[in-house]
Write a protein that holds these residues in place. Structure first.
Motif, PDB file in Angstrom:
ATOM      1  N   GLY A   6       0.782  -1.229   0.000  1.00 26.99           N
ATOM      2  CA  GLY A   6       0.000   0.000   0.000  1.00 26.99           C
ATOM      3  C   GLY A   6       0.811   1.275   0.000  1.00 26.99           C
ATOM      4  N   THR A   7       2.141   1.179  -0.187  1.00 25.35           N
ATOM      5  CA  THR A   7       2.982   2.383  -0.182  1.00 25.35           C
ATOM      6  C   THR A   7       3.973   2.321  -1.343  1.00 25.35           C
ATOM      7  OG1 THR A   7       4.835   1.504   1.125  1.00 25.35           O
ATOM      8  CG2 THR A   7       2.890   2.274   2.343  1.00 25.35           C
ATOM      9  N   GLU A   8       4.764   3.373  -1.460  1.00 27.73           N
ATOM     10  CA  GLU A   8       5.849   3.404  -2.433  1.00 27.73           C
ATOM     11  C   GLU A   8       7.201   3.188  -1.748  1.00 27.73           C
ATOM     12  OE1 GLU A   8       5.845   3.709  -5.981  1.00 27.73           O
ATOM     13  OE2 GLU A   8       3.844   3.034  -5.444  1.00 27.73           O
ATOM     14  N   GLU A   9       7.155   2.779  -0.489  1.00 28.65           N
ATOM     15  CA  GLU A   9       8.379   2.511   0.258  1.00 28.65           C
ATOM     16  C   GLU A   9       8.880   1.102  -0.054  1.00 28.65           C
ATOM     17  OE1 GLU A   9       9.947   4.784   2.172  1.00 28.65           O
ATOM     18  OE2 GLU A   9       8.411   6.186   1.458  1.00 28.65           O
ATOM     19  N   ALA A  10      10.201   0.939  -0.021  1.00 24.62           N
ATOM     20  CA  ALA A  10      10.804  -0.366  -0.316  1.00 24.62           C
ATOM     21  C   ALA A  10      11.537  -0.888   0.918  1.00 24.62           C
ATOM     22  CB  ALA A  10      11.766  -0.246  -1.484  1.00 24.62           C
ATOM     23  N   ARG A  11      11.621  -2.202   1.019  1.00 30.03           N
ATOM     24  CA  ARG A  11      12.403  -2.822   2.087  1.00 30.03           C
ATOM     25  C   ARG A  11      13.138  -4.032   1.532  1.00 30.03           C
ATOM     26  NH1 ARG A  11       9.801  -7.287   4.893  1.00 30.03           N
ATOM     27  NH2 ARG A  11       7.764  -7.742   3.960  1.00 30.03           N
ATOM     28  N   LEU A  12      14.215  -4.392   2.196  1.00 30.47           N
ATOM     29  CA  LEU A  12      15.000  -5.567   1.815  1.00 30.47           C
ATOM     30  C   LEU A  12      14.689  -6.691   2.789  1.00 30.47           C
ATOM     31  CD1 LEU A  12      18.379  -3.761   1.083  1.00 30.47           C
ATOM     32  CD2 LEU A  12      16.793  -4.684  -0.604  1.00 30.47           C
ATOM     33  N   LEU A  13      14.542  -7.894   2.277  1.00 28.27           N
ATOM     34  CA  LEU A  13      14.175  -9.038   3.114  1.00 28.27           C
ATOM     35  C   LEU A  13      15.386  -9.668   3.796  1.00 28.27           C
ATOM     36  CD1 LEU A  13      11.502 -10.727   0.820  1.00 28.27           C
ATOM     37  CD2 LEU A  13      11.204  -8.985   2.585  1.00 28.27           C
ATOM     38  N   VAL A  14      16.589  -9.302   3.354  1.00 29.97           N
ATOM     39  CA  VAL A  14      17.819  -9.776   3.998  1.00 29.97           C
ATOM     40  C   VAL A  14      18.763  -8.583   4.141  1.00 29.97           C
ATOM     41  CG1 VAL A  14      17.671 -12.140   3.131  1.00 29.97           C
ATOM     42  CG2 VAL A  14      18.843 -10.403   1.781  1.00 29.97           C
ATOM     43  N   THR A  15      19.756  -8.741   4.988  1.00 30.68           N
ATOM     44  CA  THR A  15      20.744  -7.689   5.195  1.00 30.68           C
ATOM     45  C   THR A  15      21.879  -7.854   4.185  1.00 30.68           C
ATOM     46  OG1 THR A  15      20.247  -7.796   7.559  1.00 30.68           O
ATOM     47  CG2 THR A  15      22.226  -6.576   6.901  1.00 30.68           C
ATOM     48  N   PRO A  16      22.062  -6.898   3.261  1.00 33.40           N
ATOM     49  CA  PRO A  16      23.106  -7.047   2.233  1.00 33.40           C
ATOM     50  C   PRO A  16      24.492  -7.319   2.812  1.00 33.40           C
ATOM     51  CG  PRO A  16      21.644  -5.238   1.660  1.00 33.40           C
ATOM     52  CD  PRO A  16      21.256  -5.676   3.052  1.00 33.40           C
ATOM     53  N   LYS A  17      24.848  -6.633   3.892  1.00 32.82           N
ATOM     54  CA  LYS A  17      26.178  -6.825   4.481  1.00 32.82           C
ATOM     55  C   LYS A  17      26.357  -8.267   4.953  1.00 32.82           C
ATOM     56  CE  LYS A  17      29.313  -4.727   7.891  1.00 32.82           C
ATOM     57  NZ  LYS A  17      29.690  -5.945   8.628  1.00 32.82           N
ATOM     58  N   LYS A  18      25.310  -8.825   5.548  1.00 33.31           N
ATOM     59  CA  LYS A  18      25.385 -10.199   6.047  1.00 33.31           C
ATOM     60  C   LYS A  18      25.530 -11.186   4.888  1.00 33.31           C
ATOM     61  CE  LYS A  18      23.159 -13.165   9.491  1.00 33.31           C
ATOM     62  NZ  LYS A  18      22.022 -13.283  10.439  1.00 33.31           N
ATOM     63  N   ILE A  19      24.811 -10.959   3.810  1.00 32.11           N
ATOM     64  CA  ILE A  19      24.924 -11.828   2.628  1.00 32.11           C
ATOM     65  C   ILE A  19      26.313 -11.714   2.023  1.00 32.11           C
ATOM     66  CG2 ILE A  19      24.072 -12.257   0.292  1.00 32.11           C
ATOM     67  CD1 ILE A  19      22.119 -13.180   2.392  1.00 32.11           C
ATOM     68  N   ALA A  20      26.836 -10.477   1.924  1.00 34.79           N
ATOM     69  CA  ALA A  20      28.166 -10.260   1.345  1.00 34.79           C
ATOM     70  C   ALA A  20      29.237 -10.994   2.143  1.00 34.79           C
ATOM     71  CB  ALA A  20      28.473  -8.770   1.275  1.00 34.79           C
ATOM     72  N   GLU A  21      29.124 -10.967   3.465  1.00 37.54           N
ATOM     73  CA  GLU A  21      30.105 -11.656   4.302  1.00 37.54           C
ATOM     74  C   GLU A  21      29.947 -13.167   4.221  1.00 37.54           C
ATOM     75  OE1 GLU A  21      29.654  -9.948   8.175  1.00 37.54           O
ATOM     76  OE2 GLU A  21      30.882  -8.186   7.666  1.00 37.54           O
ATOM     77  N   THR A  22      28.760 -13.623   3.872  1.00 44.59           N
ATOM     78  CA  THR A  22      28.515 -15.058   3.729  1.00 44.59           C
ATOM     79  C   THR A  22      29.283 -15.635   2.550  1.00 44.59           C
ATOM     80  OG1 THR A  22      26.320 -14.930   4.738  1.00 44.59           O
ATOM     81  CG2 THR A  22      26.717 -16.766   3.249  1.00 44.59           C
ATOM     82  N   VAL A  23      29.367 -14.888   1.442  1.00 38.02           N
ATOM     83  CA  VAL A  23      29.960 -15.410   0.202  1.00 38.02           C
ATOM     84  C   VAL A  23      31.251 -14.685  -0.157  1.00 38.02           C
ATOM     85  CG1 VAL A  23      27.716 -16.128  -0.682  1.00 38.02           C
ATOM     86  CG2 VAL A  23      28.545 -13.830  -1.212  1.00 38.02           C
ATOM     87  N   VAL A  24      31.845 -13.997   0.789  1.00 40.56           N
ATOM     88  CA  VAL A  24      33.027 -13.174   0.539  1.00 40.56           C
ATOM     89  C   VAL A  24      34.136 -13.973  -0.151  1.00 40.56           C
ATOM     90  CG1 VAL A  24      33.960 -13.668   2.834  1.00 40.56           C
ATOM     91  CG2 VAL A  24      34.682 -11.612   1.621  1.00 40.56           C
ATOM     92  N   GLY A  25      34.772 -13.335  -1.126  1.00 42.78           N
ATOM     93  CA  GLY A  25      35.879 -13.966  -1.840  1.00 42.78           C
ATOM     94  C   GLY A  25      35.466 -14.839  -2.998  1.00 42.78           C
ATOM     95  N   ASN A  26      34.161 -15.098  -3.121  1.00 46.11           N
ATOM     96  CA  ASN A  26      33.673 -15.977  -4.179  1.00 46.11           C
ATOM     97  C   ASN A  26      32.602 -15.327  -5.053  1.00 46.11           C
ATOM     98  OD1 ASN A  26      34.888 -18.798  -3.528  1.00 46.11           O
ATOM     99  ND2 ASN A  26      34.167 -18.030  -1.563  1.00 46.11           N
ATOM    100  N   THR A  27      31.987 -14.284  -4.564  1.00 50.73           N
ATOM    101  CA  THR A  27      30.855 -13.678  -5.244  1.00 50.73           C
ATOM    102  C   THR A  27      30.815 -12.182  -4.949  1.00 50.73           C
ATOM    103  OG1 THR A  27      29.622 -15.726  -4.859  1.00 50.73           O
ATOM    104  CG2 THR A  27      28.348 -13.825  -5.577  1.00 50.73           C
ATOM    105  N   LEU A  28      30.436 -11.375  -5.946  1.00 48.45           N
ATOM    106  CA  LEU A  28      30.183  -9.957  -5.713  1.00 48.45           C
ATOM    107  C   LEU A  28      28.702  -9.782  -5.407  1.00 48.45           C
ATOM    108  CD1 LEU A  28      32.275  -8.162  -8.488  1.00 48.45           C
ATOM    109  CD2 LEU A  28      32.835  -8.424  -6.074  1.00 48.45           C
ATOM    110  N   VAL A  29      28.394  -9.004  -4.378  1.00 47.91           N
ATOM    111  CA  VAL A  29      27.004  -8.821  -3.943  1.00 47.91           C
ATOM    112  C   VAL A  29      26.539  -7.406  -4.274  1.00 47.91           C
ATOM    113  CG1 VAL A  29      25.449  -8.757  -1.966  1.00 47.91           C
ATOM    114  CG2 VAL A  29      27.200 -10.547  -2.135  1.00 47.91           C
ATOM    115  N   PHE A  30      25.391  -7.320  -4.933  1.00 46.18           N
ATOM    116  CA  PHE A  30      24.756  -6.051  -5.262  1.00 46.18           C
ATOM    117  C   PHE A  30      23.356  -6.051  -4.644  1.00 46.18           C
ATOM    118  CE2 PHE A  30      27.923  -6.706  -8.470  1.00 46.18           C
ATOM    119  CZ  PHE A  30      28.414  -5.444  -8.781  1.00 46.18           C
ATOM    120  N   TYR A  31      22.871  -4.859  -4.344  1.00 47.04           N
ATOM    121  CA  TYR A  31      21.500  -4.753  -3.850  1.00 47.04           C
ATOM    122  C   TYR A  31      20.939  -3.398  -4.257  1.00 47.04           C
ATOM    123  CZ  TYR A  31      22.927  -1.450  -0.192  1.00 47.04           C
ATOM    124  OH  TYR A  31      23.393  -0.345   0.476  1.00 47.04           O
TER     125      TYR A  31
END
Length: 562
Positions: free
Chosen positions: A212-237
């Motif tokens: 019902g709004t024009e506001e956006a939210r992320l379902l996961v924390t980008p920093k946490k995902i980036a640290e999960t796959v660090v060194g193997n994948t580039l993370v964008f959000y």
């Protein structure tokens, strides 16, 4: 045998390059980073497990061992060093660091092993292999400690932050930080996706609109995902809904990712291969919300930083020792060969023959290892093909079911609702109606034959065009069918948040944008007037999703007329 009892915690393989080669000894820089990590970790709270003396670590650089200074068996390290005699610039080094932290009372003791490999590529760069495993004491009768939390190895973090170095895979610079995308960034992001020289995956986290709004939210924390796959994948959000609109407008629909989904884009995207989109896996917003962030992190950790299939075998301590042994063996062989044949007795002849056989066997082992790696790559490729075939088989099953359902139709569809039901039965893999789409049919005054024609072209021509090139699909649709097709509303309508809420629908609990539409006629009183609003997002459904049929949804122009 050590690996048989171990659990993989983290694995990575990448290159490091000295930003100023004349002022940087790459191997010494790595050794100092290793020292900083292990000394800082174990020499705390009054303990001194690791010798911090530079001379000891100079010896470790050239091959040596380090022990727990206080003889408490908390730490052990071993390294091997090799220089190619014929090419002195080719340096190989590897180490194994064993940690034995104090076990929790009543639980099996846990041992951690970190293996780091280093091989020079040229005077300014080297290849780094990094493997971390852990194992619980064998034969212990009792519970084991919980699975360790996902974390970034400090050596990796420090390599990435070292200003003297640049860490890369192929032509991509590695980072442990997620990169934010905003409106206007999609062309740059797409160039990166389609770069033929890209060798590592890209992970993209899309924003989800707040209801019902024009506001956006992320379902996961980008920093946490980036640290999960660090060194193997580039993370964008992106937390910008306008970026999602750019992706829908400019991107190939089969590769889009919107509505809160996460998608992993593997290297070498090929639009010509219809099965290629299946390689680039995604997790839907619904799956993320049902499973939670921690489970999603474990999925990506396993797939992208533990069970890593997109690079070859790692260079480890045992490999470096094998190089040392081979170097000693070759040196002895050369020394024997330099002697005069008159001085070579029968024993030396036997040694030469035995050495030749040994070298032949070693070469055979290396050849078998190469063949094994090639078979692993072939197996991965075959698994991808198998997944594509399974999807094809599922589609065939749907078509068979559709055929049976078509044969069961007793009368020709005469109302908009019956027409929608007919097309949903005949084209179950290509077209589907949302609940809102079905409701709109009750008020649809378009002549059945006109609606039939529009739905037929959508299920056939438009679906095929979206698969081929979604950026050009709408223009090509009109050229092929004569029906106007718009990717969205005008700029003034898109600026009005209230108007744009009309174009948000849901399918299986997930948000879908139905701004795109096929249109015909000018006056709503004309029985040939029709507007069919739809969305297409493979991360939500493989079909074109129809959310409204009949009259025009209100836009900026119609609002002004009121």
């Amino acid at each position: 045998m050590r690996d048989l009892n171990s659990t993989m915690f983290y694995k990575a393989k990448f290159n490091i390059t000295a930003n100023k080669p004349e002022d940087c000894d790459l191997l010494w820089e790595l050794v100092m980073i290793v020292r900083k990590w292990i000394v800082g970790k174990l020499n705390r709270y009054g303990c001194k497990a690791v010798d911090n003396d530079t001379k000891r670590w100079t010896t470790f650089k050239l091959g040596g061992k380090l022990y727990d200074v206080e003889d408490k068996n908390r730490f052990f390290a071993e390294s091997a060093y090799h220089v190619c005699r014929k090419e002195p610039e080719k340096i190989s080094w590897a180490c194994m660091i064993v940690e034995k932290p104090v076990a929790k009372q009543g639980y099996a003791a846990r041992e951690w092993i970190t293996e780091i490999g280093f091989r020079t590529l040229n005077a300014a760069s080297a290849e780094i292999s990094y493997v971390v495993t852990y194992s619980d004491a064998a034969g212990f009768i009792g519970p084991c400690q919980e699975m360790p939390q996902i974390s970034v190895p400090n050596v990796i973090r420090n390599l990435f932050s070292d200003r003297k170095l640049t860490c890369t895979i192929g032509n991509n610079v590695l980072t442990d930080k997620p990169q934010r995308l905003k409106a206007g960034d999609y062309p740059r992001f797409e160039r990166l996706l389609l770069d033929s020289e890209r060798e590592l995956p890209l992970l993209y986290i899309s924003p989800k609109r707040e209801t019902g709004t024009e506001e956006a939210r992320l379902l996961v924390t980008p920093k946490k995902i980036a640290e999960t796959v660090v060194g193997n994948t580039l993370v964008f959000y992106s937390d910008d809904l306008d970026f999602s609109k750019e992706m829908r407008y400019l991107g190939n629909a089969a590769y889009n990712c919107t509505g809160g989904a996460i998608r992993v884009y593997m290297p070498h995207i090929d639009f010509r291969d219809k099965g290629d989109p299946y390689r680039h896996r995604f997790i839907t917003a619904k799956e993320i919300e049902e499973n939670g962030e921690d489970d999603i992190c474990h999925i990506f950790r396993r797939a992208l930083a533990q069970d890593v299939h997109f690079y070859e075998s790692m260079f480890r301590l045992e490999n470096c020792k094998a190089l040392q042994t081979e170097g000693i063996h070759r040196a002895r062989m050369e020394a024997v060969q330099q002697k005069s044949e008159n001085d070579v007795d029968e024993a030396l002849k036997l040694l030469m023959e035995e050495s030749a056989e040994r070298e032949k066997a070693e070469q055979a082992v290396l050849s078998y290892q190469d063949q094994l790696e090639e078979k692993k790559r072939e197996l991965y490729s075959l698994n991808i093909q198998l997944e594509s075939m399974r999807n094809t088989a599922n589609e065939c099953t749907k078509l068979e079911s559709a055929l049976r359902d078509v044969r069961a139709i007793k009368s020709f569809p005469r109302t908009p609702t019956e027409l929608a039901g007919y097309f949903a039965i005949v084209y179950p893999e290509r077209i589907a109606f949302t609940e809102r789409g079905y409701r709109s049919l009750k008020d649809c005054t378009t002549k059945p034959e006109v609606l039939w024609e529009v739905l037929y072209y959508i299920a056939n021509d438009l679906y095929d065009l979206l698969q081929k090139d979604s950026a050009m699909a709408y223009k090509e649709f009109k050229a092929q069918t004569g029906w106007d097709c718009s990717r969205g509303e005008g700029s003034m309508t898109r600026k009005d948040a209230k108007l744009m809420r009309q174009y948000i629908d849901e399918y299986n609990g997930q948000e879908i944008d139905i701004e795109a539409h096929v249109k015909g006629g000018v006056k709503e009183s004309d029985p040939r007037f029709v507007r069919v609003y739809f969305g297409y997002d493979p991360t939500i459904a493989k079909q074109i999703l129809i959310g409204h049929c009949g009259k025009h949804l209100e836009n900026y122009s119609s609002k002004k007329l009121k």
